[in-house]
Design a protein around this motif. Structure first.
Motif, PDB file in Angstrom:
ATOM      1  N   PRO A 120      47.392  -4.884  75.091  1.00  0.00           N
ATOM      2  CA  PRO A 120      47.277  -4.049  74.199  1.00  0.00           C
ATOM      3  C   PRO A 120      47.666  -2.912  73.779  1.00  0.00           C
ATOM      4  O   PRO A 120      48.436  -2.404  72.406  1.00  0.00           O
ATOM      5  CB  PRO A 120      45.819  -2.670  74.605  1.00  0.00           C
ATOM      6  CG  PRO A 120      45.838  -2.269  75.772  1.00  0.00           C
ATOM      7  CD  PRO A 120      46.893  -3.915  76.524  1.00  0.00           C
ATOM      8  N   SER A 121      48.648  -2.382  74.265  1.00  0.00           N
ATOM      9  CA  SER A 121      49.898  -1.599  74.240  1.00  0.00           C
ATOM     10  C   SER A 121      51.499  -2.246  74.657  1.00  0.00           C
ATOM     11  O   SER A 121      51.337  -3.674  76.047  1.00  0.00           O
ATOM     12  CB  SER A 121      49.768  -0.260  74.119  1.00  0.00           C
ATOM     13  OG  SER A 121      48.499  -0.090  74.245  1.00  0.00           O
ATOM     14  N   ARG A 122      52.731  -1.732  74.658  1.00  0.00           N
ATOM     15  CA  ARG A 122      53.486  -2.040  75.576  1.00  0.00           C
ATOM     16  C   ARG A 122      53.781  -1.133  76.705  1.00  0.00           C
ATOM     17  O   ARG A 122      54.147   0.004  76.636  1.00  0.00           O
ATOM     18  CB  ARG A 122      54.833  -2.068  74.970  1.00  0.00           C
ATOM     19  CG  ARG A 122      55.055  -2.840  73.434  1.00  0.00           C
ATOM     20  CD  ARG A 122      56.555  -2.391  72.901  1.00  0.00           C
ATOM     21  NE  ARG A 122      57.381  -2.531  74.192  1.00  0.00           N
ATOM     22  CZ  ARG A 122      58.548  -3.130  74.281  1.00  0.00           C
ATOM     23  NH1 ARG A 122      58.312  -5.001  73.629  1.00  0.00           N
ATOM     24  NH2 ARG A 122      59.557  -3.139  74.993  1.00  0.00           N
ATOM     25  N   ARG A 183      46.728   2.190  71.717  1.00  0.00           N
ATOM     26  CA  ARG A 183      46.884   1.544  69.836  1.00  0.00           C
ATOM     27  C   ARG A 183      45.749   2.905  69.402  1.00  0.00           C
ATOM     28  O   ARG A 183      44.948   3.530  69.431  1.00  0.00           O
ATOM     29  CB  ARG A 183      46.210   0.459  69.639  1.00  0.00           C
ATOM     30  CG  ARG A 183      46.169  -1.012  70.699  1.00  0.00           C
ATOM     31  CD  ARG A 183      45.282  -1.340  70.529  1.00  0.00           C
ATOM     32  NE  ARG A 183      45.542  -2.937  69.239  1.00  0.00           N
ATOM     33  CZ  ARG A 183      45.769  -3.716  68.840  1.00  0.00           C
ATOM     34  NH1 ARG A 183      46.609  -4.412  69.907  1.00  0.00           N
ATOM     35  NH2 ARG A 183      46.283  -4.561  68.067  1.00  0.00           N
ATOM     36  N   ARG A 184      46.307   2.798  67.744  1.00  0.00           N
ATOM     37  CA  ARG A 184      45.859   3.249  66.744  1.00  0.00           C
ATOM     38  C   ARG A 184      45.304   2.102  66.090  1.00  0.00           C
ATOM     39  O   ARG A 184      44.643   3.831  64.490  1.00  0.00           O
ATOM     40  CB  ARG A 184      47.026   4.442  66.133  1.00  0.00           C
ATOM     41  CG  ARG A 184      47.640   5.396  66.994  1.00  0.00           C
ATOM     42  CD  ARG A 184      48.528   6.366  66.616  1.00  0.00           C
ATOM     43  NE  ARG A 184      49.188   7.347  67.636  1.00  0.00           N
ATOM     44  CZ  ARG A 184      50.220   7.627  67.675  1.00  0.00           C
ATOM     45  NH1 ARG A 184      50.894   8.529  65.571  1.00  0.00           N
ATOM     46  NH2 ARG A 184      50.519   9.406  68.183  1.00  0.00           N
ATOM     47  N   ASN A 193      35.690   1.680  69.378  1.00  0.00           N
ATOM     48  CA  ASN A 193      37.068   0.300  69.403  1.00  0.00           C
ATOM     49  C   ASN A 193      37.425  -0.335  70.530  1.00  0.00           C
ATOM     50  O   ASN A 193      38.164  -0.650  70.188  1.00  0.00           O
ATOM     51  CB  ASN A 193      38.449   1.615  69.315  1.00  0.00           C
ATOM     52  CG  ASN A 193      38.041   1.937  66.931  1.00  0.00           C
ATOM     53  OD1 ASN A 193      36.382   1.834  66.535  1.00  0.00           O
ATOM     54  ND2 ASN A 193      38.619   2.779  66.921  1.00  0.00           N
ATOM     55  N   ARG A 194      37.751   0.460  71.196  1.00  0.00           N
ATOM     56  CA  ARG A 194      38.857   0.054  72.935  1.00  0.00           C
ATOM     57  C   ARG A 194      37.685  -1.093  73.174  1.00  0.00           C
ATOM     58  O   ARG A 194      37.463  -1.828  74.021  1.00  0.00           O
ATOM     59  CB  ARG A 194      38.857   0.831  73.706  1.00  0.00           C
ATOM     60  CG  ARG A 194      39.632   2.020  73.446  1.00  0.00           C
ATOM     61  CD  ARG A 194      40.144   3.318  74.142  1.00  0.00           C
ATOM     62  NE  ARG A 194      38.868   4.697  74.680  1.00  0.00           N
ATOM     63  CZ  ARG A 194      38.441   4.393  75.253  1.00  0.00           C
ATOM     64  NH1 ARG A 194      38.000   4.197  76.646  1.00  0.00           N
ATOM     65  NH2 ARG A 194      37.819   6.178  75.347  1.00  0.00           N
ATOM     66  N   ALA A 195      36.377  -0.809  72.829  1.00  0.00           N
ATOM     67  CA  ALA A 195      35.212  -1.945  73.396  1.00  0.00           C
ATOM     68  C   ALA A 195      34.923  -3.302  72.564  1.00  0.00           C
ATOM     69  O   ALA A 195      34.085  -4.301  72.777  1.00  0.00           O
ATOM     70  CB  ALA A 195      33.909  -1.298  73.451  1.00  0.00           C
ATOM     71  N   ARG A 196      35.684  -3.024  71.108  1.00  0.00           N
ATOM     72  CA  ARG A 196      36.020  -3.906  70.563  1.00  0.00           C
ATOM     73  C   ARG A 196      36.342  -6.143  71.088  1.00  0.00           C
ATOM     74  O   ARG A 196      35.420  -6.716  70.854  1.00  0.00           O
ATOM     75  CB  ARG A 196      36.217  -3.826  69.713  1.00  0.00           C
ATOM     76  CG  ARG A 196      36.580  -4.509  67.701  1.00  0.00           C
ATOM     77  CD  ARG A 196      37.473  -4.038  67.199  1.00  0.00           C
ATOM     78  NE  ARG A 196      37.278  -5.287  65.678  1.00  0.00           N
ATOM     79  CZ  ARG A 196      37.598  -4.851  64.489  1.00  0.00           C
ATOM     80  NH1 ARG A 196      38.792  -3.567  64.549  1.00  0.00           N
ATOM     81  NH2 ARG A 196      38.592  -5.754  63.540  1.00  0.00           N
ATOM     82  N   PHE A 197      37.121  -5.709  71.974  1.00  0.00           N
ATOM     83  CA  PHE A 197      37.870  -6.951  71.753  1.00  0.00           C
ATOM     84  C   PHE A 197      37.249  -7.133  72.933  1.00  0.00           C
ATOM     85  O   PHE A 197      36.839  -8.878  72.713  1.00  0.00           O
ATOM     86  CB  PHE A 197      39.217  -6.428  72.633  1.00  0.00           C
ATOM     87  CG  PHE A 197      39.767  -7.329  73.194  1.00  0.00           C
ATOM     88  CD1 PHE A 197      40.184  -8.882  72.467  1.00  0.00           C
ATOM     89  CD2 PHE A 197      39.787  -7.683  74.450  1.00  0.00           C
ATOM     90  CE1 PHE A 197      41.119  -9.428  72.736  1.00  0.00           C
ATOM     91  CE2 PHE A 197      41.276  -8.350  74.881  1.00  0.00           C
ATOM     92  CZ  PHE A 197      41.612  -9.991  74.284  1.00  0.00           C
TER      93      PHE A 197
END
Length: 408
Positions: A120-122, A183-184, A193-197
């Protein structure tokens, strides 16, 4: 509560299982060419013949870069004939077959896979000694479609159940935890938002297969970083039970899943929290070569922590999840005898999952059914853990001399 008999049939979504015992997903280490082998078929056939209602095949990666090693199966047309042979063998023993669908994300080995690890991020991807490629919006949409395609392949190959891996800091789990998701945009920040994926993937999988298969998630309750209790989730404490309960409620409200299998620990940060018992530090390091072996020997006391084993060790956390949702729950973690089965079912869990105990004794369910006082011979040494890099097995069982009377 009166405990239901673990050996009576039970419903899981559109399925009727012959009992309430499930072989949980444990990577078999039996696919050297990323395809089904006779060894893999026999591994699951033996477990199915041993009395479980369903055997879960792991690890079925949805994409080639989503494997912790290039020898793992990834779902594609070339793999379908072997997968059909595998599900046929499980069905012939009277059991159902489940496929664990997942993407390893930062746990993937980019050197072995020859593809960039994703996240989700680096963030660090230690298996490949690299950092992940951060998924952008187009990448996320493509990954949702990849899960949809993998679900169709699995069902077309005869799998009755699909377990979507949302644990252990694999890709979906990484999106859930604030420790790894920085993420932003609409996939980071708030828990929703984090559960959206995860929710988009589950919606796509259900839309693709409908009621052709049962669908459940393996959901982390705690990453193993910081404190696990309510109120301690943070960017520095990771994902824990209060956020897990909230995510479970979101997934329940969406209506796309039939059950949740609570789990815990992180393949990146704290793998022993999933297993409990003796940490096989030296044996685990020896399963690797070069710098990885050296690094693990140095880091093993910190990376492979010791957690005292006791039966049903994930139950204290899972009780909180049980109170949060009405969905069926599958309890794993130290289910080895009739007492632990009865305890879980009496507390409202609908199914129990077994792993290490079946490596030692694939026929343990039949033996428990015949004699409820039967005890498992698994000693929780965890020497099976490093064998996933060769051929998953119980080294103690492997070294035993067979009882000649058992062969008559």
């Amino acid at each position: 509560m009166i405990s239901p008999d673990p050996f009576t049939p039970a419903r899981l979504g559109p399925l009727t299982l012959r009992n309430r015992l499930i072989k949980c997903a444990t990577f078999e280490g039996a696919t050297p060419d990323a395809l089904v082998t006779d060894d893999l078929v026999e591994f699951h056939r033996e477990v199915a013949a041993g009395g479980v209602a369903m055997s879960t095949v792991a690890y079925c990666a949805v994409a080639p870069e989503g494997r912790t090693d290039r020898n793992q199966i990834w779902l594609r047309e070339e793999a379908m004939p072997g997968l059909r042979q595998l599900t046929d063998a499980i069905h012939a023993e009277g059991a159902l077959a489940a496929a664990q669908l997942g993407h390893a994300g930062p746990v993937a080995n980019s050197v072995s896979n020859r593809k960039k690890a994703l996240g989700p991020s680096r963030i660090p991807a230690p298996m490949g000694m690299s950092v992940t490629h951060k998924l952008d919006a187009d990448d996320i949409a493509a990954m949702v479609a990849t899960f949809r395609r993998a679900a169709r392949i699995a069902v077309d190959c005869g799998f009755d159940g699909l377990e979507i891996h949302c644990g252990h800091n694999y890709l979906i789990s990484c999106f859930l935890t604030p420790l790894l998701n920085h993420r932003r945009d609409g996939y980071g920040g708030s828990l929703v938002n984090r559960a959206r994926f995860a929710r988009e993937i589950l919606a796509a999988v259900r839309d693709e297969v409908g009621d052709e298969a049962a669908i459940w998630v393996k959901l982390n309750m705690y990453d193993g970083v910081g404190r696990p209790g309510p109120g301690h989730g943070s960017r520095f404490g990771g994902f824990n039970i209060d956020e897990a309960c909230a995510v479970a409620q979101l997934l329940e409200s969406d209506g796309h899943i039939d059950a949740i299998e609570p789990t815990a620990g992180s393949s990146l940060l704290n793998p022993m929290y999933l297993f409990h018992g003796e940490p096989p530090r030296e044996e685990f390091a020896d399963a690797f070569r070069g710098a990885m072996r050296t690094g693990l020997k140095v880091a093993a006391p910190f990376f492979l922590k010791h957690y005292e084993y006791h039966d049903a060790y994930l139950l204290p956390l899972a009780r909180q999840l049980r109170a949060a949702v009405r969905l069926p729950l599958i309890l794993l973690g130290g289910i080895t005898d009739r007492t632990s089965m009865d305890k879980a079912l009496a507390e409202g869990f609908d199914f129990v999952a077994m792993g290490r105990a079946l490596l030692r004794e694939p026929d343990l369910p039949l033996r428990i059914r015949a004699d409820p006082t039967t005890t498992s011979r698994c000693v929780h040494c965890n020497l099976c853990m490093p064998t996933i890099y060769s051929h998953t097995r119980c080294p103690i069982r492997e070294g035993e001399v067979p009882d000649p009377l058992a062969l008559v």
